[in-house]
Motif scaffolding. Structure first.
Motif, PDB file in Angstrom:
ATOM      1  N   ASP A 120       0.607   4.167   1.669  1.00 38.56           N
ATOM      2  CA  ASP A 120       1.178   4.797   2.989  1.00 38.56           C
ATOM      3  C   ASP A 120       2.007   6.034   3.042  1.00 38.56           C
ATOM      4  O   ASP A 120       2.908   5.892   3.735  1.00 38.56           O
ATOM      5  N   GLY A 170      -2.407   3.608  -5.270  1.00 39.31           N
ATOM      6  CA  GLY A 170      -3.070   2.948  -4.169  1.00 39.31           C
ATOM      7  C   GLY A 170      -2.207   1.754  -3.863  1.00 39.31           C
ATOM      8  O   GLY A 170      -1.767   1.812  -2.449  1.00 39.31           O
ATOM      9  N   THR A 171      -1.861   0.756  -4.435  1.00 39.03           N
ATOM     10  CA  THR A 171      -1.029  -0.285  -4.318  1.00 39.03           C
ATOM     11  C   THR A 171      -0.265  -0.516  -5.433  1.00 39.03           C
ATOM     12  O   THR A 171      -0.629  -0.312  -6.594  1.00 39.03           O
ATOM     13  N   PHE A 194       5.054   2.840  -0.179  1.00 42.12           N
ATOM     14  CA  PHE A 194       4.787   1.599  -0.430  1.00 42.12           C
ATOM     15  C   PHE A 194       6.096   0.787   0.624  1.00 42.12           C
ATOM     16  O   PHE A 194       6.992   0.098  -0.028  1.00 42.12           O
ATOM     17  N   ARG A 237       0.813  -1.160  -0.068  1.00 40.97           N
ATOM     18  CA  ARG A 237      -0.077   0.023   0.099  1.00 40.97           C
ATOM     19  C   ARG A 237       0.802   1.228  -0.095  1.00 40.97           C
ATOM     20  O   ARG A 237       1.946   1.243   0.479  1.00 40.97           O
TER      21      ARG A 237
END
Length: 386
Positions: A147, A157-158, A177, A145
């Motif tokens: 983060d 997002g990811t 990430f 993620r």
């Protein structure tokens, strides 16, 4: 007598005319074949992350989407081309930073372009380019993620995992990430009015992985930040040419290519004109039939006769390590311990057992050599690219 003489003079004339027409026809056929070859010339590359490589390891999909979005993608292969093409207002994508030496990293910094660096996990340091981050071998095969607060990472997002990572050395570096404590798959920062990006795993933009998770969103935003993208594919052996006050002129004039093509066509015409048909190819049976594997079997017998278990084991271990590194994307310049760590992460084994298999003591008997062979084969079967 006059009619006979006239007929005799017409025969050579007709023969010369037929030869001339034949040569003209051959020349036209040769020119047409040369034009067809030029038109059908292969325009794709086999280099990993090349923008014209349609293979799974290539990046043609990402480059095509960027062009459709209005980004001009220019591919360069040498550092000298980078310094000529990249500059302020452009994005310089270095696909394979692990091949750059200190002079080349300094040259990349001197372009003034925004820099996106990838595939540099096994570089000792990036100090000639920046002192804000350092490469880290800590990656993760699991989805990561964002983060962080970076807008490009938040838009993605990811991402679908990362081979290797990056660690920040300054407070103004945005780490995204996270792969482990203090390391992540992406780092961004501002320096000298330019944006720098370190993307640990360049295979995120490969044709094979671009559609996974948010890889495409991240890659397209990082590389499409400006309308000019310089796609740098470093090659082994490339060096920085010292700058002089006067650049020497090219060795060959611009018309050399055209003249060379014409000489090639002429050579083909001469070969066809002077060639003589020698008839069908005559084959004869070989006195001895040698199997393709005979060399390997013979070498194995020599090792066994000499009881050279150490030499045989070294060859088996080197072959296993080479295939595992290629499967995991570990460059040949990586240290042995880096490869051991990558194999351990991929197989789930501890690093000590992997190091013992790849770099342990040599076997001293046939049974020990057979056991090592089976263990290496099992280890190789457990290695899967992240």
């Amino acid at each position: 007598m006059t009619a006979v003489a006239e007929a005799q003079t017409q025969v050579p004339a007709r023969r010369n005319r037929r030869q001339t027409l034949f040569l003209v026809a051959v020349a036209l056929v040769a020119v047409a074949a040369f034009v067809v070859l030029l038109a059908a010339r292969q325009t794709t590359s086999a280099l990993p992350l090349a923008p014209d490589n349609p293979a799974p390891a290539g990046a043609q999909a990402a480059a095509t989407i960027l062009r459709e979005q209005g980004v001009r993608v220019r591919t360069v292969r040498t550092t000298d081309e980078v310094t000529q093409v990249a500059g302020p207002g452009t994005t310089l994508f270095v696909a394979g930073g692990g091949l750059l030496d200190d002079d080349q990293l300094a040259a990349v910094r001197g372009t003034g372009a925004d820099v996106v660096l990838t595939q540099s996990t096994f570089l000792p340091d990036l100090e000639p380019l920046t002192d804000k981050v350092t490469p880290s071998p800590v990656g993760s095969p699991d989805p990561l993620r964002a983060d962080c607060a970076d807008p490009d990472a938040l838009a993605a997002g990811t991402v679908s995992g990362s081979t290797g990572g990056v660690e920040p050395l300054a407070a103004d570096v945005e780490l995204c990430f996270p792969t482990a404590d203090g390391a992540g798959a992406l780092a961004t920062w501002e320096e000298d009015g330019r944006r720098f990006v370190f993307l640990a795993d360049g295979t995120l933009l490969s044709n094979e992985r671009l559609a996974d998770a948010g890889n495409a969103a991240l890659v397209l935003r990082l590389l499409g930040a400006s309308s000019e993208l310089v796609w740098y594919l470093p090659t082994a052996g490339d060096t920085v040419t010292p700058q002089t006050e006067e650049e020497p002129a090219g060795v060959l004039p611009p018309a050399a290519t055209i003249v060379g093509a014409q000489l090639l066509v002429l050579a083909v015409v001469v070969v066809l004109w002077r060639g003589r048909r020698l008839g069908r190819v005559v084959t004869e049976p070989m006195p001895v039939v040698v199997r393709s594997a005979e060399t390997t079997l013979g070498r194995g017998r020599l090792y066994r006769r000499a009881r050279d278990h150490a030499h045989a084991a070294a060859g088996l271990r080197a072959g296993c390590a080479t295939r595992c590194a290629a499967r995991l994307g570990v460059p040949r310049s990586a240290r042995p311990e880096d490869l051991v760590a990558a194999v351990a992460r991929s197989t789930g084994r501890d690093e000590q057992s992997v190091a013992a298999l790849l770099h342990g003591p040599s076997p001293t008997s046939d049974a020990a050599l057979v056991h090592l062979t089976r263990e290496l084969d099992t280890l190789e079967s457990e290695v899967h690219p992240s």
